[in-house]
Scaffold this motif. Structure first.
Motif, PDB file in Angstrom:
ATOM      1  N   THR A  80       0.801  -1.217   0.000  1.00  0.00           N
ATOM      2  CA  THR A  80       0.000   0.000   0.000  1.00  0.00           C
ATOM      3  C   THR A  80       0.836   1.271   0.000  1.00  0.00           C
ATOM      4  N   GLU A  81       2.152   1.172   0.234  1.00  0.00           N
ATOM      5  CA  GLU A  81       3.024   2.334   0.279  1.00  0.00           C
ATOM      6  C   GLU A  81       4.321   2.045  -0.457  1.00  0.00           C
ATOM      7  N   ALA A  82       4.864   3.076  -1.098  1.00  0.00           N
ATOM      8  CA  ALA A  82       6.102   2.904  -1.852  1.00  0.00           C
ATOM      9  C   ALA A  82       7.291   2.609  -0.948  1.00  0.00           C
ATOM     10  N   GLY A  83       7.352   3.241   0.226  1.00  0.00           N
ATOM     11  CA  GLY A  83       8.487   3.040   1.122  1.00  0.00           C
ATOM     12  C   GLY A  83       8.674   1.584   1.524  1.00  0.00           C
ATOM     13  N   PRO A  84       7.656   0.944   2.111  1.00  0.00           N
ATOM     14  CA  PRO A  84       7.784  -0.471   2.452  1.00  0.00           C
ATOM     15  C   PRO A  84       8.026  -1.357   1.234  1.00  0.00           C
ATOM     16  N   LEU A  85       7.474  -0.985   0.083  1.00  0.00           N
ATOM     17  CA  LEU A  85       7.714  -1.781  -1.123  1.00  0.00           C
ATOM     18  C   LEU A  85       9.195  -1.792  -1.476  1.00  0.00           C
ATOM     19  N   TYR A  86       9.820  -0.623  -1.496  1.00  0.00           N
ATOM     20  CA  TYR A  86      11.238  -0.567  -1.845  1.00  0.00           C
ATOM     21  C   TYR A  86      12.102  -1.226  -0.775  1.00  0.00           C
ATOM     22  N   THR A  87      11.700  -1.096   0.485  1.00  0.00           N
ATOM     23  CA  THR A  87      12.438  -1.778   1.546  1.00  0.00           C
ATOM     24  C   THR A  87      12.403  -3.285   1.335  1.00  0.00           C
ATOM     25  N   GLY A  88      11.205  -3.812   1.051  1.00  0.00           N
ATOM     26  CA  GLY A  88      11.069  -5.246   0.814  1.00  0.00           C
ATOM     27  C   GLY A  88      11.818  -5.698  -0.423  1.00  0.00           C
ATOM     28  N   LEU A  89      11.797  -4.893  -1.472  1.00  0.00           N
ATOM     29  CA  LEU A  89      12.509  -5.240  -2.695  1.00  0.00           C
ATOM     30  C   LEU A  89      14.016  -5.270  -2.451  1.00  0.00           C
ATOM     31  N   ALA A  90      14.520  -4.290  -1.719  1.00  0.00           N
ATOM     32  CA  ALA A  90      15.957  -4.211  -1.466  1.00  0.00           C
ATOM     33  C   ALA A  90      16.453  -5.393  -0.630  1.00  0.00           C
ATOM     34  N   ARG A  91      15.639  -5.865   0.297  1.00  0.00           N
ATOM     35  CA  ARG A  91      16.095  -6.969   1.151  1.00  0.00           C
ATOM     36  C   ARG A  91      15.722  -8.339   0.590  1.00  0.00           C
ATOM     37  N   GLY A  92      15.089  -8.371  -0.593  1.00  0.00           N
ATOM     38  CA  GLY A  92      14.804  -9.632  -1.252  1.00  0.00           C
ATOM     39  C   GLY A  92      13.535 -10.309  -0.814  1.00  0.00           C
ATOM     40  N   ASP A  93      12.595  -9.575  -0.214  1.00  0.00           N
ATOM     41  CA  ASP A  93      11.304 -10.172   0.139  1.00  0.00           C
ATOM     42  C   ASP A  93      10.530 -10.546  -1.120  1.00  0.00           C
ATOM     43  N   PHE A  94      10.753  -9.826  -2.199  1.00  0.00           N
ATOM     44  CA  PHE A  94      10.233 -10.195  -3.505  1.00  0.00           C
ATOM     45  C   PHE A  94      11.255  -9.775  -4.549  1.00  0.00           C
ATOM     46  N   ASP A  95      11.028 -10.178  -5.786  1.00  0.00           N
ATOM     47  CA  ASP A  95      12.074 -10.078  -6.804  1.00  0.00           C
ATOM     48  C   ASP A  95      11.985  -8.850  -7.694  1.00  0.00           C
ATOM     49  N   VAL A  96      10.777  -8.483  -8.106  1.00  0.00           N
ATOM     50  CA  VAL A  96      10.629  -7.419  -9.110  1.00  0.00           C
ATOM     51  C   VAL A  96       9.458  -6.524  -8.763  1.00  0.00           C
ATOM     52  N   TYR A  97       9.665  -5.212  -8.898  1.00  0.00           N
ATOM     53  CA  TYR A  97       8.595  -4.221  -8.881  1.00  0.00           C
ATOM     54  C   TYR A  97       8.360  -3.834 -10.343  1.00  0.00           C
ATOM     55  N   PRO A  98       7.236  -4.226 -10.935  1.00  0.00           N
ATOM     56  CA  PRO A  98       7.088  -4.104 -12.389  1.00  0.00           C
ATOM     57  C   PRO A  98       6.628  -2.748 -12.891  1.00  0.00           C
ATOM     58  N   SER A  99       6.578  -1.736 -12.047  1.00  0.00           N
ATOM     59  CA  SER A  99       6.168  -0.422 -12.554  1.00  0.00           C
ATOM     60  C   SER A  99       6.723   0.683 -11.670  1.00  0.00           C
ATOM     61  N   ALA A 100       8.050   0.765 -11.586  1.00  0.00           N
ATOM     62  CA  ALA A 100       8.707   1.786 -10.781  1.00  0.00           C
ATOM     63  C   ALA A 100       8.812   3.105 -11.542  1.00  0.00           C
ATOM     64  N   TRP A 101       8.881   4.198 -10.791  1.00  0.00           N
ATOM     65  CA  TRP A 101       9.085   5.542 -11.344  1.00  0.00           C
ATOM     66  C   TRP A 101      10.454   6.024 -10.826  1.00  0.00           C
ATOM     67  N   PRO A 102      11.562   5.540 -11.362  1.00  0.00           N
ATOM     68  CA  PRO A 102      12.851   5.697 -10.691  1.00  0.00           C
ATOM     69  C   PRO A 102      13.518   7.060 -10.830  1.00  0.00           C
ATOM     70  N   GLU A 103      13.151   7.835 -11.833  1.00  0.00           N
ATOM     71  CA  GLU A 103      13.919   9.045 -12.133  1.00  0.00           C
ATOM     72  C   GLU A 103      13.495  10.257 -11.319  1.00  0.00           C
ATOM     73  N   VAL A 104      12.213  10.372 -10.979  1.00  0.00           N
ATOM     74  CA  VAL A 104      11.706  11.530 -10.243  1.00  0.00           C
ATOM     75  C   VAL A 104      10.892  11.076  -9.033  1.00  0.00           C
ATOM     76  N   THR A 105       9.794  10.384  -9.303  1.00  0.00           N
ATOM     77  CA  THR A 105       8.835  10.055  -8.258  1.00  0.00           C
ATOM     78  C   THR A 105       9.434   9.196  -7.159  1.00  0.00           C
ATOM     79  N   HIS A 106      10.189   8.183  -7.531  1.00  0.00           N
ATOM     80  CA  HIS A 106      10.796   7.273  -6.558  1.00  0.00           C
ATOM     81  C   HIS A 106      12.307   7.462  -6.463  1.00  0.00           C
ATOM     82  N   ALA A 107      12.793   8.643  -6.875  1.00  0.00           N
ATOM     83  CA  ALA A 107      14.240   8.859  -6.892  1.00  0.00           C
ATOM     84  C   ALA A 107      14.866   8.712  -5.513  1.00  0.00           C
ATOM     85  N   GLU A 108      14.156   9.133  -4.470  1.00  0.00           N
ATOM     86  CA  GLU A 108      14.731   9.039  -3.126  1.00  0.00           C
ATOM     87  C   GLU A 108      14.910   7.584  -2.706  1.00  0.00           C
TER      88      GLU A 108
END
Length: 306
Positions: A80-108
């Motif tokens: 439900t939130e981008a922060g926990p999603l990226y935390t889980g992705l970084a630690r390998g809780d899941f493998d792929v986020y299939p629709s990231a906004w990496p350049e501006v929206t999720h740059a942090e």
């Protein structure tokens, strides 16, 4: 507003799934990956996504369809939130986020977790964050026009989730850049909550300004206009990407190759999102993807068919 019921249900389901994620790890650490899946397939790959951002919802189910046709078992983790999603992705809780906004929206998040992530490619160009109003508001055409008009909007800009990148850009960049932070409050709740407020105001032709983004199906359900942003405070257009846990391309080479080939233009993406979020396919996104492939499949040389 024919699509609102579906997105509300998706957000509710996402709340349950995000709580469950804390107690069970999927993806790279579950021991099921590689070439030894129980059914002789390519292994198990887990997709994490935000159902309230329907670009992610749509792409997750298209990716599931394509990966299963390649021979993977696919598991889905709703957040439900981008922060926990990226935390889980970084630690390998899941493998792929299939629709990231990496350049501006999720740059942090990319900056914070970049060493533990890898980019598998962009599938869409020209994604943007916006402040928007209904088209019946003839005299509000730029973010600059909001200055001194707070009384018309009850002093509020209606936003989405507190942890969304769109929320941060609006609150930390656009509002101070245009001198709105002394007049307006950015109200955050959820995407569903924002859409409910928009629907109520729109039906009564009342003044409202909301945070939106493109691509998003809301533009097909209400006649909205993006406010001009002469100072560029909402950020430049960016791409939508497949972002993975570091090492995914080595662990899942066939999947990574597929992700690198997927490309959608506005019409193709709009058709996909429109079907996945429609009342016709409510509760059955797999059937929506099947219908989209049947209607649009001959346009893609990357498409995996059974």
């Amino acid at each position: 507003m024919k699509k609102f019921r579906h997105i509300t249900a998706a957000v509710a389901l996402g709340t349950v799934a995000s709580l469950a994620l804390a107690g069970c790890a999927g993806g790279s650490d579950n021991g099921d990956n590689g070439d030894s899946g129980d059914n002789g397939d390519l292994g198990t790959i887990t997709l994490g996504y935000l159902p309230s951002w329907t670009d992610g919802l749509s792409m997750a189910y298209l990716a599931q369809d394509q990966l299963e046709k390649l021979g993977y078992t696919v598991e889905m983790e709703e957040m439900t939130e981008a922060g926990p999603l990226y935390t889980g992705l970084a630690r390998g809780d899941f493998d792929v986020y299939p629709s990231a906004w990496p350049e501006v929206t999720h740059a942090e998040y990319m900056e914070e977790y970049g060493d533990d992530l890898e980019d598998l490619g962009a599938y869409y160009d020209g994604a943007v964050l916006t402040l928007a109003v209904p088209t019946y508001m003839d005299d509000i055409n730029s973010i600059e026009d909001l200055k001194g008009q707070a009384d018309r909007f009850d002093g509020k800009i209606t936003g989405i989730e507190p942890g969304a990148g769109l929320t941060g850009v609006t609150q930390d960049s656009a509002m101070p850049e245009y001198g709105l932070d002394g007049e307006y409050e950015l109200l955050t709740s959820s995407t569903a909550g924002m859409l409910a407020e928009l629907d109520t105001a729109y039906a009564a032709e009342e003044d409202i300004v909301v945070t939106l983004w493109r691509p998003f199906w809301a533009y097909n359900s209400w006649e909205m206009k993006d406010l001009e942003d002469p100072k560029g405070a909402m950020g430049e257009p960016e791409t939508l990407n497949f972002i993975a846990h570091a090492g995914t391309s080595d662990e899942f080479p066939e999947a990574s190759e597929l992700f690198g080939k997927i490309k959608l233009d506005d019409d193709q993406y709009g058709a996909l999102e429109g079907l996945v979020t429609s009342d016709e396919y409510e509760g059955d996104p797999e059937a929506a993807v099947d219908a989209w492939i049947e209607e649009n499949g001959d346009q893609f040389d990357w498409l995996v068919t059974e």
